[in-house]
Design a protein around this motif. Structure first.
Motif, PDB file in Angstrom:
ATOM      1  N   ALA A 241      -8.856  -0.447  -1.585  1.00  0.00           N
ATOM      2  CA  ALA A 241      -9.533   0.840  -1.463  1.00  0.00           C
ATOM      3  C   ALA A 241      -8.674   1.960  -2.035  1.00  0.00           C
ATOM      4  O   ALA A 241      -9.178   2.879  -2.690  1.00  0.00           O
ATOM      5  N   LEU A 242      -7.361   1.895  -1.796  1.00  0.00           N
ATOM      6  CA  LEU A 242      -6.459   2.899  -2.347  1.00  0.00           C
ATOM      7  C   LEU A 242      -6.439   2.851  -3.874  1.00  0.00           C
ATOM      8  O   LEU A 242      -6.436   3.889  -4.548  1.00  0.00           O
TER       9      LEU A 242
ATOM     10  N   TYR B 164      -9.535   4.480  -5.008  1.00  0.00           N
ATOM     11  CA  TYR B 164      -9.480   5.921  -4.790  1.00  0.00           C
ATOM     12  C   TYR B 164      -8.603   6.608  -5.834  1.00  0.00           C
ATOM     13  O   TYR B 164      -8.970   7.650  -6.398  1.00  0.00           O
ATOM     14  N   LEU B 165      -7.440   6.052  -6.083  1.00  0.00           N
ATOM     15  CA  LEU B 165      -6.510   6.668  -7.020  1.00  0.00           C
ATOM     16  C   LEU B 165      -7.059   6.688  -8.437  1.00  0.00           C
ATOM     17  O   LEU B 165      -6.660   7.511  -9.261  1.00  0.00           O
ATOM     18  N   ARG B 166      -7.999   5.791  -8.706  1.00  0.00           N
ATOM     19  CA  ARG B 166      -8.590   5.763 -10.046  1.00  0.00           C
ATOM     20  C   ARG B 166      -9.862   6.604 -10.142  1.00  0.00           C
ATOM     21  O   ARG B 166     -10.079   7.301 -11.125  1.00  0.00           O
ATOM     22  N   HIS B 167     -10.691   6.502  -9.117  1.00  0.00           N
ATOM     23  CA  HIS B 167     -11.998   7.173  -9.196  1.00  0.00           C
ATOM     24  C   HIS B 167     -12.317   8.071  -8.021  1.00  0.00           C
ATOM     25  O   HIS B 167     -13.443   8.536  -7.893  1.00  0.00           O
ATOM     26  N   ARG B 168     -11.365   8.324  -7.143  1.00  0.00           N
ATOM     27  CA  ARG B 168     -11.593   9.094  -5.936  1.00  0.00           C
ATOM     28  C   ARG B 168     -12.739   8.457  -5.151  1.00  0.00           C
ATOM     29  O   ARG B 168     -12.725   7.274  -4.916  1.00  0.00           O
ATOM     30  N   TRP B 169     -13.737   9.223  -4.760  1.00  0.00           N
ATOM     31  CA  TRP B 169     -14.795   8.670  -3.909  1.00  0.00           C
ATOM     32  C   TRP B 169     -15.978   8.164  -4.718  1.00  0.00           C
ATOM     33  O   TRP B 169     -17.046   7.900  -4.153  1.00  0.00           O
ATOM     34  N   ALA B 170     -15.799   7.974  -6.010  1.00  0.00           N
ATOM     35  CA  ALA B 170     -16.920   7.519  -6.849  1.00  0.00           C
ATOM     36  C   ALA B 170     -17.287   6.086  -6.504  1.00  0.00           C
ATOM     37  O   ALA B 170     -16.457   5.312  -6.072  1.00  0.00           O
TER      38      ALA B 170
ATOM     39  N   SER C   9     -19.857   3.912  -2.333  1.00  0.00           N
ATOM     40  CA  SER C   9     -18.496   4.045  -2.828  1.00  0.00           C
ATOM     41  C   SER C   9     -17.643   2.862  -2.383  1.00  0.00           C
ATOM     42  O   SER C   9     -17.589   2.523  -1.197  1.00  0.00           O
ATOM     43  N   ALA C  10     -16.957   2.234  -3.339  1.00  0.00           N
ATOM     44  CA  ALA C  10     -16.070   1.112  -3.018  1.00  0.00           C
ATOM     45  C   ALA C  10     -14.914   1.580  -2.142  1.00  0.00           C
ATOM     46  O   ALA C  10     -14.395   0.808  -1.326  1.00  0.00           O
ATOM     47  N   VAL C  11     -14.507   2.841  -2.301  1.00  0.00           N
ATOM     48  CA  VAL C  11     -13.423   3.375  -1.477  1.00  0.00           C
ATOM     49  C   VAL C  11     -13.850   3.432  -0.012  1.00  0.00           C
ATOM     50  O   VAL C  11     -13.153   2.942   0.882  1.00  0.00           O
ATOM     51  N   ALA C  12     -15.012   4.032   0.227  1.00  0.00           N
ATOM     52  CA  ALA C  12     -15.500   4.179   1.595  1.00  0.00           C
ATOM     53  C   ALA C  12     -15.767   2.823   2.235  1.00  0.00           C
ATOM     54  O   ALA C  12     -15.400   2.579   3.399  1.00  0.00           O
ATOM     55  N   TRP C  13     -16.383   1.926   1.495  1.00  0.00           N
ATOM     56  CA  TRP C  13     -16.703   0.616   2.064  1.00  0.00           C
ATOM     57  C   TRP C  13     -15.450  -0.231   2.276  1.00  0.00           C
ATOM     58  O   TRP C  13     -15.390  -1.038   3.195  1.00  0.00           O
ATOM     59  N   GLY C  14     -14.453  -0.025   1.428  1.00  0.00           N
ATOM     60  CA  GLY C  14     -13.180  -0.698   1.653  1.00  0.00           C
ATOM     61  C   GLY C  14     -12.533  -0.217   2.940  1.00  0.00           C
ATOM     62  O   GLY C  14     -11.981  -1.000   3.715  1.00  0.00           O
ATOM     63  N   GLY C  15     -12.634   1.100   3.178  1.00  0.00           N
ATOM     64  CA  GLY C  15     -12.120   1.649   4.425  1.00  0.00           C
ATOM     65  C   GLY C  15     -12.867   1.102   5.626  1.00  0.00           C
ATOM     66  O   GLY C  15     -12.266   0.811   6.667  1.00  0.00           O
TER      67      GLY C  15
ATOM     68  N   SER D 214       0.828  -1.203   0.000  1.00  0.00           N
ATOM     69  CA  SER D 214       0.000   0.000   0.000  1.00  0.00           C
ATOM     70  C   SER D 214       0.864   1.256   0.000  1.00  0.00           C
ATOM     71  O   SER D 214       0.571   2.234  -0.697  1.00  0.00           O
ATOM     72  N   ILE D 215       1.934   1.241   0.788  1.00  0.00           N
ATOM     73  CA  ILE D 215       2.848   2.385   0.830  1.00  0.00           C
ATOM     74  C   ILE D 215       3.518   2.581  -0.526  1.00  0.00           C
ATOM     75  O   ILE D 215       3.614   3.713  -1.038  1.00  0.00           O
ATOM     76  N   LEU D 216       3.979   1.495  -1.137  1.00  0.00           N
ATOM     77  CA  LEU D 216       4.613   1.588  -2.450  1.00  0.00           C
ATOM     78  C   LEU D 216       3.639   2.084  -3.498  1.00  0.00           C
ATOM     79  O   LEU D 216       4.015   2.850  -4.404  1.00  0.00           O
ATOM     80  N   LEU D 217       2.383   1.677  -3.398  1.00  0.00           N
ATOM     81  CA  LEU D 217       1.360   2.157  -4.334  1.00  0.00           C
ATOM     82  C   LEU D 217       1.218   3.665  -4.238  1.00  0.00           C
ATOM     83  O   LEU D 217       1.161   4.369  -5.263  1.00  0.00           O
ATOM     84  N   LEU D 218       1.170   4.186  -3.019  1.00  0.00           N
ATOM     85  CA  LEU D 218       1.062   5.634  -2.825  1.00  0.00           C
ATOM     86  C   LEU D 218       2.296   6.355  -3.367  1.00  0.00           C
ATOM     87  O   LEU D 218       2.189   7.437  -3.958  1.00  0.00           O
TER      88      LEU D 218
END
Length: 210
Positions: free
Chosen positions: A200-201, A204-210, A141-147, A53-57
């Motif tokens: 989730a990251l 997010y990086l692809r669609h933000r909070w969509a 949102s997949a981002v929010a639910w992943g979180g 995850s860190i490397l992805l960021l």
């Protein structure tokens, strides 16, 4: 990764975690040590998940933009590797560390600085991301639910930590076999956390909070 693919990935991960837990239930002796004990396969896989995850960021140039999450994920990784107690007399998250005469002043100041940094980072995350997080939950949102899945895994794993001791205080005696299964369940939950964070990251990086 599209929203739909991310949801599919979440489902697959949940199934795989369940399969892993069931597979660990009959393990004994050296096999159990290899998979579930400190520095075992599952624990190391968890640490590698946080590192991914860190490397992805970093590679997506969001490590500074999303610095609170970079800091928190790095902490989770180091905590998974038990580095919070490798360089001090005892774990810095134990209250007695700060009152024990066994720990030196420098150790206590360093531990306190780490705790303060984590508190500040947590406050920043809450202030910046609570609103979009709650909005994302409402909109699916997949981002929010992943979180949320990652957070739920953390809470559940923490509740399983030292379960026999907690139940004993309530007058409940947990059998040796149940204690082993509880420990395995905790390790599997902890493995799920970095996986959900990574997915989730990516979303997010692809669609933000969509």
């Amino acid at each position: 990764m599209s929203n739909r693919l991310t949801w599919m990935a979440y489902g697959i991960v949940l199934v795989l975690l369940a399969v892993l837990f069931v597979a660990t239930m009959p393990l004994t002796g050296d096999a159990r040590e290899l998979w579930l004990k400190e520095w075992g396969i599952v624990e190391m896989a968890s640490a590698l998940g946080y590192a991914a995850s860190i490397l992805l960021l970093i590679f997506r140039r969001h490590a500074l933009i999303l610095w609170p999450f970079t800091v928190m994920i790095t902490f989770f990784m180091l905590r998974e590797m038990d580095l919070d107690k490798q360089f001090t007399t005892m774990g810095i998250f134990k209250s007695r560390f700060y009152i024990s005469p066994e720990a030196g002043l420098v150790e206590k100041l360093a531990g306190g600085a780490v705790l303060l940094g984590l508190v500040v980072t947590g406050v920043v995350i809450l202030r910046r991301y609570t609103r979009p997080f709650l909005s994302g939950l409402r909109t699916g949102s997949a981002v929010a639910w992943g979180g949320l899945l990652a957070f739920a895994g953390l809470v559940a794993a923490k509740s399983m930590d030292g379960l026999p001791r907690k139940l004993d205080a309530l007058g409940i005696d947990l059998s040796e076999q149940a204690t082993l299964h509880a420990g395995a369940f905790e390790e599997v939950l902890e493995l799920g956390v970095p996986v959900f964070i990574f997915l989730a990251l990516m979303a997010y990086l692809r669609h933000r909070w969509a």
